[in-house]
Write a protein that holds these residues in place. Sequence first.
Motif, PDB file in Angstrom:
ATOM      1  N   GLY A  12     -17.181  -3.570 127.760  1.00 25.82           N
ATOM      2  CA  GLY A  12     -17.015  -3.105 129.132  1.00 25.82           C
ATOM      3  C   GLY A  12     -16.571  -1.657 129.214  1.00 25.82           C
ATOM      4  N   SER A  13     -16.575  -0.963 128.076  1.00 23.90           N
ATOM      5  CA  SER A  13     -16.131   0.438 127.964  1.00 23.90           C
ATOM      6  C   SER A  13     -14.655   0.614 128.308  1.00 23.90           C
ATOM      7  CB  SER A  13     -17.007   1.371 128.813  1.00 23.90           C
ATOM      8  OG  SER A  13     -18.327   1.364 128.327  1.00 23.90           O
ATOM      9  N   HIS A  14     -13.874  -0.464 128.185  1.00 28.37           N
ATOM     10  CA  HIS A  14     -12.430  -0.369 128.410  1.00 28.37           C
ATOM     11  C   HIS A  14     -11.759   0.171 127.156  1.00 28.37           C
ATOM     12  CE1 HIS A  14     -12.090  -2.289 132.313  1.00 28.37           C
ATOM     13  NE2 HIS A  14     -13.099  -3.041 131.927  1.00 28.37           N
ATOM     14  N   TRP A  15     -10.936   1.193 127.339  1.00 21.14           N
ATOM     15  CA  TRP A  15     -10.213   1.811 126.228  1.00 21.14           C
ATOM     16  C   TRP A  15      -8.729   1.761 126.543  1.00 21.14           C
ATOM     17  CZ3 TRP A  15      -9.363   7.646 125.367  1.00 21.14           C
ATOM     18  CH2 TRP A  15      -8.838   7.881 124.086  1.00 21.14           C
ATOM     19  N   CYS A  16      -7.958   1.182 125.627  1.00 18.71           N
ATOM     20  CA  CYS A  16      -6.505   1.065 125.809  1.00 18.71           C
ATOM     21  C   CYS A  16      -5.798   1.422 124.499  1.00 18.71           C
ATOM     22  CB  CYS A  16      -6.132  -0.343 126.267  1.00 18.71           C
ATOM     23  SG  CYS A  16      -6.500  -1.632 125.066  1.00 18.71           S
ATOM     24  N   PRO A  17      -5.757   2.692 124.153  1.00 21.09           N
ATOM     25  CA  PRO A  17      -5.111   3.072 122.904  1.00 21.09           C
ATOM     26  C   PRO A  17      -3.622   2.710 122.904  1.00 21.09           C
ATOM     27  CG  PRO A  17      -5.657   5.016 124.215  1.00 21.09           C
ATOM     28  CD  PRO A  17      -6.230   3.836 124.920  1.00 21.09           C
ATOM     29  N   TRP A  18      -3.277   1.750 122.044  1.00 18.86           N
ATOM     30  CA  TRP A  18      -1.913   1.227 122.008  1.00 18.86           C
ATOM     31  C   TRP A  18      -0.860   2.287 121.721  1.00 18.86           C
ATOM     32  CZ3 TRP A  18      -2.316  -3.869 118.713  1.00 18.86           C
ATOM     33  CH2 TRP A  18      -3.048  -4.823 119.424  1.00 18.86           C
ATOM     34  N   ASP A  19      -1.221   3.296 120.937  1.00 16.57           N
ATOM     35  CA  ASP A  19      -0.219   4.297 120.560  1.00 16.57           C
ATOM     36  C   ASP A  19      -0.287   5.543 121.441  1.00 16.57           C
ATOM     37  OD1 ASP A  19      -2.627   5.255 119.503  1.00 16.57           O
ATOM     38  OD2 ASP A  19      -1.749   5.857 117.581  1.00 16.57           O
ATOM     39  N   SER A  20      -1.027   5.464 122.566  1.00 13.87           N
ATOM     40  CA  SER A  20      -1.111   6.608 123.479  1.00 13.87           C
ATOM     41  C   SER A  20       0.226   6.825 124.175  1.00 13.87           C
ATOM     42  CB  SER A  20      -2.212   6.390 124.516  1.00 13.87           C
ATOM     43  OG  SER A  20      -1.981   5.212 125.273  1.00 13.87           O
ATOM     44  N   ARG A  21       0.532   8.082 124.393  1.00 14.44           N
ATOM     45  CA  ARG A  21       1.760   8.436 125.107  1.00 14.44           C
ATOM     46  C   ARG A  21       1.565   9.772 125.799  1.00 14.44           C
ATOM     47  NH1 ARG A  21       7.218   6.107 125.176  1.00 14.44           N
ATOM     48  NH2 ARG A  21       8.192   7.396 126.737  1.00 14.44           N
ATOM     49  N   LEU A  22       1.790   9.804 127.096  1.00 14.04           N
ATOM     50  CA  LEU A  22       1.681  11.076 127.818  1.00 14.04           C
ATOM     51  C   LEU A  22       2.648  12.080 127.225  1.00 14.04           C
ATOM     52  CD1 LEU A  22       1.469  10.211 131.628  1.00 14.04           C
ATOM     53  CD2 LEU A  22      -0.379  10.676 130.030  1.00 14.04           C
ATOM     54  N   THR A  23       2.177  13.325 127.105  1.00 18.09           N
ATOM     55  CA  THR A  23       3.024  14.377 126.539  1.00 18.09           C
ATOM     56  C   THR A  23       3.332  15.491 127.526  1.00 18.09           C
ATOM     57  OG1 THR A  23       1.044  15.442 125.652  1.00 18.09           O
ATOM     58  CG2 THR A  23       2.292  13.992 124.169  1.00 18.09           C
ATOM     59  N   ARG A  24       2.415  15.704 128.492  1.00 22.72           N
ATOM     60  CA  ARG A  24       2.656  16.805 129.434  1.00 22.72           C
ATOM     61  C   ARG A  24       1.675  16.721 130.588  1.00 22.72           C
ATOM     62  NH1 ARG A  24      -0.609  21.752 128.277  1.00 22.72           N
ATOM     63  NH2 ARG A  24      -2.252  21.106 126.864  1.00 22.72           N
ATOM     64  N   GLU A  25       2.061  17.401 131.671  1.00 19.75           N
ATOM     65  CA  GLU A  25       1.126  17.622 132.771  1.00 19.75           C
ATOM     66  C   GLU A  25       0.460  18.969 132.532  1.00 19.75           C
ATOM     67  OE1 GLU A  25       0.719  17.735 137.629  1.00 19.75           O
ATOM     68  OE2 GLU A  25       2.738  17.627 136.751  1.00 19.75           O
ATOM     69  N   ILE A  26      -0.839  19.020 132.764  1.00 26.14           N
ATOM     70  CA  ILE A  26      -1.579  20.264 132.620  1.00 26.14           C
ATOM     71  C   ILE A  26      -1.492  20.993 133.944  1.00 26.14           C
ATOM     72  CG2 ILE A  26      -3.836  21.294 132.096  1.00 26.14           C
ATOM     73  CD1 ILE A  26      -2.736  19.522 129.819  1.00 26.14           C
ATOM     74  N   THR A  27      -0.983  22.208 133.916  1.00 25.24           N
ATOM     75  CA  THR A  27      -0.882  23.001 135.143  1.00 25.24           C
ATOM     76  C   THR A  27      -1.699  24.275 134.960  1.00 25.24           C
ATOM     77  OG1 THR A  27       1.151  24.001 134.314  1.00 25.24           O
ATOM     78  CG2 THR A  27       1.392  22.125 135.783  1.00 25.24           C
ATOM     79  N   SER A  28      -2.315  24.737 136.044  1.00 18.90           N
ATOM     80  CA  SER A  28      -3.102  25.968 135.952  1.00 18.90           C
ATOM     81  C   SER A  28      -2.179  27.171 135.873  1.00 18.90           C
ATOM     82  CB  SER A  28      -4.053  26.084 137.136  1.00 18.90           C
ATOM     83  OG  SER A  28      -3.396  25.783 138.324  1.00 18.90           O
ATOM     84  N   ASN A  29      -2.702  28.220 135.286  1.00 16.10           N
ATOM     85  CA  ASN A  29      -1.893  29.440 135.075  1.00 16.10           C
ATOM     86  C   ASN A  29      -1.775  30.248 136.335  1.00 16.10           C
ATOM     87  OD1 ASN A  29      -1.640  28.703 132.435  1.00 16.10           O
ATOM     88  ND2 ASN A  29      -3.399  29.892 131.780  1.00 16.10           N
TER      89      ASN A  29
END
Length: 116
Positions: free
Chosen positions: A99-116
């Motif tokens: 079903g194209s579902h991806w759930c990387p168990w070791d994923s962890r957000l690291t930052r928000e991307i902000t424009s310069n």
Amino acid sequence: MPRYFAFEQPSSPGQEFIIELTDEQTIDHALKILSGEEQSRVHVHGRIIKRTQPYNPRFSFYLDPATINFFDMAIEVCDANMVYVEDHLDEAGGAFLPGSHWCPWDSRLTREITSN
């Protein structure tokens, strides 16, 4: 207005995957993860779209923003690291990542991307 966040996986050292969030509740949840307020549902889940996006040019796929959510535990069949997904993208949606579902168990957000 969409906001962009990066996540990393220890199983893919030195790689970063960028996601687009459009839902206010999901954005708020992501910000709570980054602040440390949310400790449980911190891993990324979504449905793969097999196209490159300008905000995530290193990969030939992205996560559909309408399907992105965060989880604590998930079934093994949707777990894979981002480099493996890229290398086996033609197989995604079949026996690999049904079903194209991806759930990387070791994923962890690291930052928000902000424009310069």
